[in-house]
Design a protein around this motif. Structure first.
Motif, PDB file in Angstrom:
ATOM      1  N   MET A   1      19.462 -49.632 -53.231  1.00 52.02           N
ATOM      2  CA  MET A   1      18.003 -49.650 -53.245  1.00 52.02           C
ATOM      3  C   MET A   1      17.459 -50.361 -52.017  1.00 52.02           C
ATOM      4  SD  MET A   1      17.281 -50.466 -57.283  1.00 52.02           S
ATOM      5  CE  MET A   1      15.510 -50.457 -57.030  1.00 52.02           C
ATOM      6  N   ALA A   2      16.239 -50.016 -51.625  1.00 48.64           N
ATOM      7  CA  ALA A   2      15.639 -50.557 -50.405  1.00 48.64           C
ATOM      8  C   ALA A   2      15.409 -52.062 -50.484  1.00 48.64           C
ATOM      9  CB  ALA A   2      14.316 -49.844 -50.124  1.00 48.64           C
ATOM     10  N   PHE A   3      15.295 -52.605 -51.695  1.00 50.93           N
ATOM     11  CA  PHE A   3      14.964 -54.015 -51.838  1.00 50.93           C
ATOM     12  C   PHE A   3      16.153 -54.857 -52.302  1.00 50.93           C
ATOM     13  CE2 PHE A   3      11.055 -51.586 -52.385  1.00 50.93           C
ATOM     14  CZ  PHE A   3      10.215 -52.212 -51.466  1.00 50.93           C
ATOM     15  N   ASP A   4      17.358 -54.294 -52.256  1.00 47.00           N
ATOM     16  CA  ASP A   4      18.536 -55.001 -52.749  1.00 47.00           C
ATOM     17  C   ASP A   4      18.771 -56.336 -52.056  1.00 47.00           C
ATOM     18  OD1 ASP A   4      19.084 -53.186 -54.669  1.00 47.00           O
ATOM     19  OD2 ASP A   4      20.744 -52.199 -53.633  1.00 47.00           O
ATOM     20  N   GLY A   5      18.503 -56.422 -50.777  1.00 45.98           N
ATOM     21  CA  GLY A   5      18.789 -57.653 -50.038  1.00 45.98           C
ATOM     22  C   GLY A   5      17.632 -58.625 -49.990  1.00 45.98           C
ATOM     23  N   LYS A   6      16.551 -58.318 -50.678  1.00 44.38           N
ATOM     24  CA  LYS A   6      15.365 -59.162 -50.607  1.00 44.38           C
ATOM     25  C   LYS A   6      15.168 -60.000 -51.871  1.00 44.38           C
ATOM     26  CE  LYS A   6      12.589 -56.367 -47.399  1.00 44.38           C
ATOM     27  NZ  LYS A   6      12.326 -57.436 -46.412  1.00 44.38           N
ATOM     28  N   THR A   7      14.468 -61.094 -51.707  1.00 42.91           N
ATOM     29  CA  THR A   7      14.031 -61.900 -52.841  1.00 42.91           C
ATOM     30  C   THR A   7      12.647 -61.403 -53.246  1.00 42.91           C
ATOM     31  OG1 THR A   7      15.260 -63.858 -52.080  1.00 42.91           O
ATOM     32  CG2 THR A   7      13.445 -64.220 -53.628  1.00 42.91           C
ATOM     33  N   ILE A   8      12.546 -60.869 -54.455  1.00 44.41           N
ATOM     34  CA  ILE A   8      11.289 -60.306 -54.942  1.00 44.41           C
ATOM     35  C   ILE A   8      10.468 -61.415 -55.592  1.00 44.41           C
ATOM     36  CG2 ILE A   8      10.216 -58.526 -56.358  1.00 44.41           C
ATOM     37  CD1 ILE A   8      12.078 -57.461 -54.161  1.00 44.41           C
ATOM     38  N   VAL A   9       9.319 -61.717 -54.994  1.00 45.25           N
ATOM     39  CA  VAL A   9       8.454 -62.793 -55.457  1.00 45.25           C
ATOM     40  C   VAL A   9       7.134 -62.213 -55.956  1.00 45.25           C
ATOM     41  CG1 VAL A   9       7.315 -64.964 -54.863  1.00 45.25           C
ATOM     42  CG2 VAL A   9       9.449 -64.318 -53.699  1.00 45.25           C
ATOM     43  N   LEU A  10       6.837 -62.397 -57.231  1.00 48.54           N
ATOM     44  CA  LEU A  10       5.557 -61.970 -57.790  1.00 48.54           C
ATOM     45  C   LEU A  10       4.661 -63.189 -57.924  1.00 48.54           C
ATOM     46  CD1 LEU A  10       3.579 -60.034 -59.195  1.00 48.54           C
ATOM     47  CD2 LEU A  10       4.800 -60.475 -61.334  1.00 48.54           C
ATOM     48  N   ILE A  11       3.468 -63.125 -57.309  1.00 47.73           N
ATOM     49  CA  ILE A  11       2.512 -64.224 -57.357  1.00 47.73           C
ATOM     50  C   ILE A  11       1.246 -63.747 -58.058  1.00 47.73           C
ATOM     51  CG2 ILE A  11       1.223 -65.932 -56.030  1.00 47.73           C
ATOM     52  CD1 ILE A  11       3.117 -65.480 -53.697  1.00 47.73           C
ATOM     53  N   THR A  12       0.886 -64.372 -59.155  1.00 49.38           N
ATOM     54  CA  THR A  12      -0.356 -64.000 -59.835  1.00 49.38           C
ATOM     55  C   THR A  12      -1.541 -64.644 -59.106  1.00 49.38           C
ATOM     56  OG1 THR A  12      -0.291 -65.863 -61.386  1.00 49.38           O
ATOM     57  CG2 THR A  12       0.840 -63.836 -62.049  1.00 49.38           C
ATOM     58  N   GLY A  13      -2.672 -63.958 -59.129  1.00 50.85           N
ATOM     59  CA  GLY A  13      -3.864 -64.475 -58.463  1.00 50.85           C
ATOM     60  C   GLY A  13      -3.655 -64.694 -56.978  1.00 50.85           C
ATOM     61  N   ALA A  14      -3.013 -63.732 -56.322  1.00 42.96           N
ATOM     62  CA  ALA A  14      -2.595 -63.934 -54.930  1.00 42.96           C
ATOM     63  C   ALA A  14      -3.480 -63.244 -53.901  1.00 42.96           C
ATOM     64  CB  ALA A  14      -1.147 -63.466 -54.756  1.00 42.96           C
ATOM     65  N   ASN A  15      -4.621 -62.712 -54.322  1.00 41.98           N
ATOM     66  CA  ASN A  15      -5.494 -62.054 -53.346  1.00 41.98           C
ATOM     67  C   ASN A  15      -6.374 -63.056 -52.584  1.00 41.98           C
ATOM     68  OD1 ASN A  15      -6.728 -61.828 -56.228  1.00 41.98           O
ATOM     69  ND2 ASN A  15      -8.506 -61.841 -54.855  1.00 41.98           N
TER      70      ASN A  15
ATOM     71  N   GLY B   1      12.986 -53.021 -59.830  1.00 45.18           N
ATOM     72  CA  GLY B   1      14.117 -53.203 -60.732  1.00 45.18           C
ATOM     73  C   GLY B   1      14.326 -54.614 -61.219  1.00 45.18           C
ATOM     74  N   ARG B   2      13.565 -55.581 -60.711  1.00 43.83           N
ATOM     75  CA  ARG B   2      13.753 -56.984 -61.103  1.00 43.83           C
ATOM     76  C   ARG B   2      12.631 -57.824 -60.491  1.00 43.83           C
ATOM     77  NH1 ARG B   2      16.368 -56.339 -56.406  1.00 43.83           N
ATOM     78  NH2 ARG B   2      16.266 -58.065 -54.905  1.00 43.83           N
ATOM     79  N   VAL B   3      12.571 -59.089 -60.921  1.00 44.98           N
ATOM     80  CA  VAL B   3      11.759 -60.114 -60.263  1.00 44.98           C
ATOM     81  C   VAL B   3      12.655 -61.328 -60.081  1.00 44.98           C
ATOM     82  CG1 VAL B   3       9.856 -61.753 -60.541  1.00 44.98           C
ATOM     83  CG2 VAL B   3       9.503 -59.356 -61.097  1.00 44.98           C
ATOM     84  N   ASP B   4      12.742 -61.834 -58.868  1.00 42.64           N
ATOM     85  CA  ASP B   4      13.579 -63.010 -58.600  1.00 42.64           C
ATOM     86  C   ASP B   4      12.804 -64.307 -58.767  1.00 42.64           C
ATOM     87  OD1 ASP B   4      16.022 -61.594 -57.742  1.00 42.64           O
ATOM     88  OD2 ASP B   4      14.766 -60.916 -56.079  1.00 42.64           O
ATOM     89  N   VAL B   5      11.543 -64.285 -58.376  1.00 45.30           N
ATOM     90  CA  VAL B   5      10.682 -65.470 -58.507  1.00 45.30           C
ATOM     91  C   VAL B   5       9.354 -65.042 -59.119  1.00 45.30           C
ATOM     92  CG1 VAL B   5       9.560 -67.401 -57.347  1.00 45.30           C
ATOM     93  CG2 VAL B   5      11.708 -66.486 -56.430  1.00 45.30           C
ATOM     94  N   LEU B   6       8.990 -65.671 -60.228  1.00 51.23           N
ATOM     95  CA  LEU B   6       7.677 -65.463 -60.822  1.00 51.23           C
ATOM     96  C   LEU B   6       6.865 -66.731 -60.594  1.00 51.23           C
ATOM     97  CD1 LEU B   6       5.548 -64.011 -62.478  1.00 51.23           C
ATOM     98  CD2 LEU B   6       6.721 -64.772 -64.565  1.00 51.23           C
ATOM     99  N   LEU B   7       5.813 -66.603 -59.817  1.00 45.85           N
ATOM    100  CA  LEU B   7       4.952 -67.741 -59.506  1.00 45.85           C
ATOM    101  C   LEU B   7       3.634 -67.595 -60.265  1.00 45.85           C
ATOM    102  CD1 LEU B   7       4.142 -70.266 -57.954  1.00 45.85           C
ATOM    103  CD2 LEU B   7       3.643 -68.826 -55.971  1.00 45.85           C
TER     104      LEU B   7
END
Length: 261
Positions: free
Chosen positions: A1-15, A87-93
């Motif tokens: 997958m294109a994002f396999d090597g990345k750390t996926i960070v989801l930030i709420t209220g990030a605009n 496919g996943r979330v590595d960091v949920l902020l």
């Protein structure tokens, strides 16, 4: 997958505010980060992504998702979209928060708890399955020393009262509750057989910064003129996301170390 090597960070209220500033720091740090900008209004998230992608020194990648932390259906749709794309979330902020100045305490408290506490827990529950799919899951809650019982009860503490003279009692109550939510989730989620045995949970207190959280009344006051810009508090948040405070798991990280409760 294109994002396999990345750390996926989801930030709420990030605009905007601290969430946006944290996204900027992470994206300029390394190409290893992909930041998902969570935004209550989808078009605000799209606009934020455009601005971030236009930065001359951007290294990471970024996208957005419509995510209203007070709306269970919105959380479920956002989780489904993130799962299908990443496919996943590595960091949920859990960064989304409000500070209301309505003098009518009870309805103000209900609204504040709905976003600052229930919302954070609801998002965490909604994305728990995606954190479980990460090899190194991290869960971060943005909180405040204003929620410290020790500070609130000490007349000598700088956090006993606000410099603006406003009590913001509802905000204080919500952050105290959020601290307990962080501690309990950090104990309950990583139980044996949960798939989250290696979950790292922390709180972070970025201090008071010049953001829209304060509202126009405070932003126009003399006290606000001396507040740091969002990148100051965001630097501390980003350092927690990066794992630079993993010796403080289960606690609230402040600018001087571990915050008192």
């Amino acid at each position: 997958m294109a994002f396999d090597g990345k750390t996926i960070v989801l930030i709420t209220g990030a605009n905007g505010g601290l969430g946006y500033a944290t996204a900027k720091i992470l994206l300029c740090t390394s190409s290893d980060y992909h930041v998902i900008v969570g935004s209550r209004k989808g078009y605000n998230g799209v606009e934020a992504v455009s601005k971030l992608q236009a930065m001359p020194n951007i290294k990471g990648t970024v996208s957005s998702v419509q995510l209203d932390v007070t709306d269970d259906a919105s959380i479920a749709l956002a989780a489904k979209e993130v799962e299908e794309t990443f496919g996943r979330v590595d960091v949920l902020l859990n960064n989304a928060g409000i500070c209301l100045l309505d003098p009518d305490m009870l309805p103000t408290l209900r609204k504040t708890l709905a976003t600052n506490v229930i919302g954070a827990v609801a998002v965490t529950e909604g994305f728990k399955g995606l954190l479980r799919l990460s090899s190194a899951p991290r869960l971060v809650f943005v909180t405040s020393s204003m929620g410290s019982l020790t500070h609130a009860a000490d007349p000598e503490s700088p956090h006993f009262r606000t410099k603006s003279g406003l009590e913001v009692s509802e905000y204080r109550i919500s952050k105290a509750a959020l601290n307990m939510a962080m501690v309990q989730i950090g104990k309950v989620y990583p139980t044996e057989g949960s798939g989250l045995e290696n979950l790292k949970t922390l709180g972070v207190d970025p201090g008071l910064n010049r953001t829209n959280l304060l509202g126009p009344r405070i932003m126009k006051s003399d006290a606000a003129k001396h507040l740091p810009e969002p990148n100051v508090g965001a630097s501390l948040i980003a350092s927690v996301v990066k794992g630079e405070h993993d010796d403080k798991l289960g606690r609230v990280v402040g600018k001087s170390g571990i915050n008192v409760w």
